[in-house]
Write a protein that holds these residues in place. Structure first.
Motif, PDB file in Angstrom:
ATOM      1  N   ASP A  22       0.848  -1.183   0.000  1.00 29.48           N
ATOM      2  CA  ASP A  22       0.000   0.000   0.000  1.00 29.48           C
ATOM      3  C   ASP A  22       0.884   1.234   0.000  1.00 29.48           C
ATOM      4  O   ASP A  22       2.099   1.155   0.207  1.00 29.48           O
ATOM      5  N   ARG A  23       0.285   2.397  -0.251  1.00 40.25           N
ATOM      6  CA  ARG A  23       1.066   3.624  -0.421  1.00 40.25           C
ATOM      7  C   ARG A  23       1.847   3.984   0.843  1.00 40.25           C
ATOM      8  O   ARG A  23       2.990   4.439   0.764  1.00 40.25           O
ATOM      9  N   LYS A  24       1.278   3.758   1.996  1.00 37.69           N
ATOM     10  CA  LYS A  24       1.954   4.106   3.249  1.00 37.69           C
ATOM     11  C   LYS A  24       3.213   3.271   3.422  1.00 37.69           C
ATOM     12  O   LYS A  24       4.282   3.795   3.772  1.00 37.69           O
ATOM     13  N   ARG A  25       3.108   1.978   3.170  1.00 35.50           N
ATOM     14  CA  ARG A  25       4.274   1.107   3.326  1.00 35.50           C
ATOM     15  C   ARG A  25       5.331   1.428   2.270  1.00 35.50           C
ATOM     16  O   ARG A  25       6.535   1.332   2.547  1.00 35.50           O
ATOM     17  N   GLN A  26       4.898   1.802   1.084  1.00 33.81           N
ATOM     18  CA  GLN A  26       5.855   2.191   0.048  1.00 33.81           C
ATOM     19  C   GLN A  26       6.681   3.391   0.510  1.00 33.81           C
ATOM     20  O   GLN A  26       7.908   3.409   0.360  1.00 33.81           O
ATOM     21  N   ASN A  27       6.000   4.399   1.059  1.00 38.01           N
ATOM     22  CA  ASN A  27       6.715   5.592   1.512  1.00 38.01           C
ATOM     23  C   ASN A  27       7.707   5.256   2.624  1.00 38.01           C
ATOM     24  O   ASN A  27       8.813   5.816   2.675  1.00 38.01           O
ATOM     25  N   GLU A  28       7.335   4.355   3.502  1.00 34.47           N
ATOM     26  CA  GLU A  28       8.236   3.955   4.581  1.00 34.47           C
ATOM     27  C   GLU A  28       9.463   3.237   4.022  1.00 34.47           C
ATOM     28  O   GLU A  28      10.575   3.415   4.527  1.00 34.47           O
TER      29      GLU A  28
END
Length: 225
Positions: A22-28
């Protein structure tokens, strides 16, 4: 003014379209990424050229440097198709490349650099129907650095040439060689009666006038003699 200018060392909206994160995990993940995706390369750019350029942002003295370069390949021909991955040892080096290398020219092309989620086996191959990148599948312009016309345009041209070759496949060799070209012309009615226009009263009148003109010319010539 600092809030007006977008920092060059910030990741763009680029992401692996086939990732399941998901986008949040990608950013992390991108916060600590040491991998760069390099796009808009020429098909003729070599690993040596890429290493020479991107090593300018590496710091081998402090334990950094380029770990490896993975060239993007056409899935069918196994030849370069315009992208690659550059892996550094540190995240700082990857950020430095985004800041100083992205947007510069390599082989007369402006290249693009983005932080990547990390290379995994299989991502080195193009995902277009023809084996290359998807962007080259639908491209309508002629780009000599990326194989000429787009894949779809090339397929249409191949089909057109094949149709022409099949149409004239009955051509003979040697002097006086002829080809029927499919002989579709034979389907056209060629009988003289159907191709000629019927005579009209105006045509008859034209013939009468021409006859009178001829007789007048003959009389005039006789008078002169």
């Amino acid at each position: 003014m600092a809030h007006v200018i977008q920092p060059l060392d910030q990741p763009s909206n680029y992401k692996d379209s086939q990732t399941r994160m998901d986008r949040k995990r990608q950013n992390e993940t991108l916060v600590n990424s040491t991998t760069l995706y390099i796009g808009n390369l020429s098909f003729f750019t070599t690993e040596e050229q890429i290493y020479e350029l991107f090593s300018k942002c590496a710091n081998a003295a402090d334990g950094g440097g380029i770990k490896r370069i993975i060239m993007g390949l056409d899935r069918n021909t196994r030849t370069p198709c315009g992208f690659c991955f550059v892996e550094y040892y540190t995240h700082a080096e990857a950020l430095a490349s985004m800041r100083y290398v992205s947007g510069t020219k390599l082989d007369e092309r402006i290249i693009r650099c983005d932080l990547d989620l990390g290379y995994r086996e299989g991502r080195q191959f193009g995902r277009g129907k023809s084996g290359g990148q998807v962007r080259d599948e639908h491209r309508q312009d002629y780009d000599p650095g990326r194989g000429g016309w787009g894949a779809q345009a090339q397929r249409l041209e191949v089909e057109r040439r094949r149709a022409v070759e099949e149409r004239y496949s009955d051509a003979q060799d040697g002097p006086g060689a002829v080809a029927g070209g499919g002989e579709e012309w034979k389907e056209i009615e060629t009988s003289e009666g159907k191709l000629k226009r019927g005579r009209s009263p105006e045509d008859e009148g034209d013939n009468d006038r021409m006859g009178r003109r001829t007789r007048i010319d003959e009389v005039t010539e006789a008078d002169r003699m």
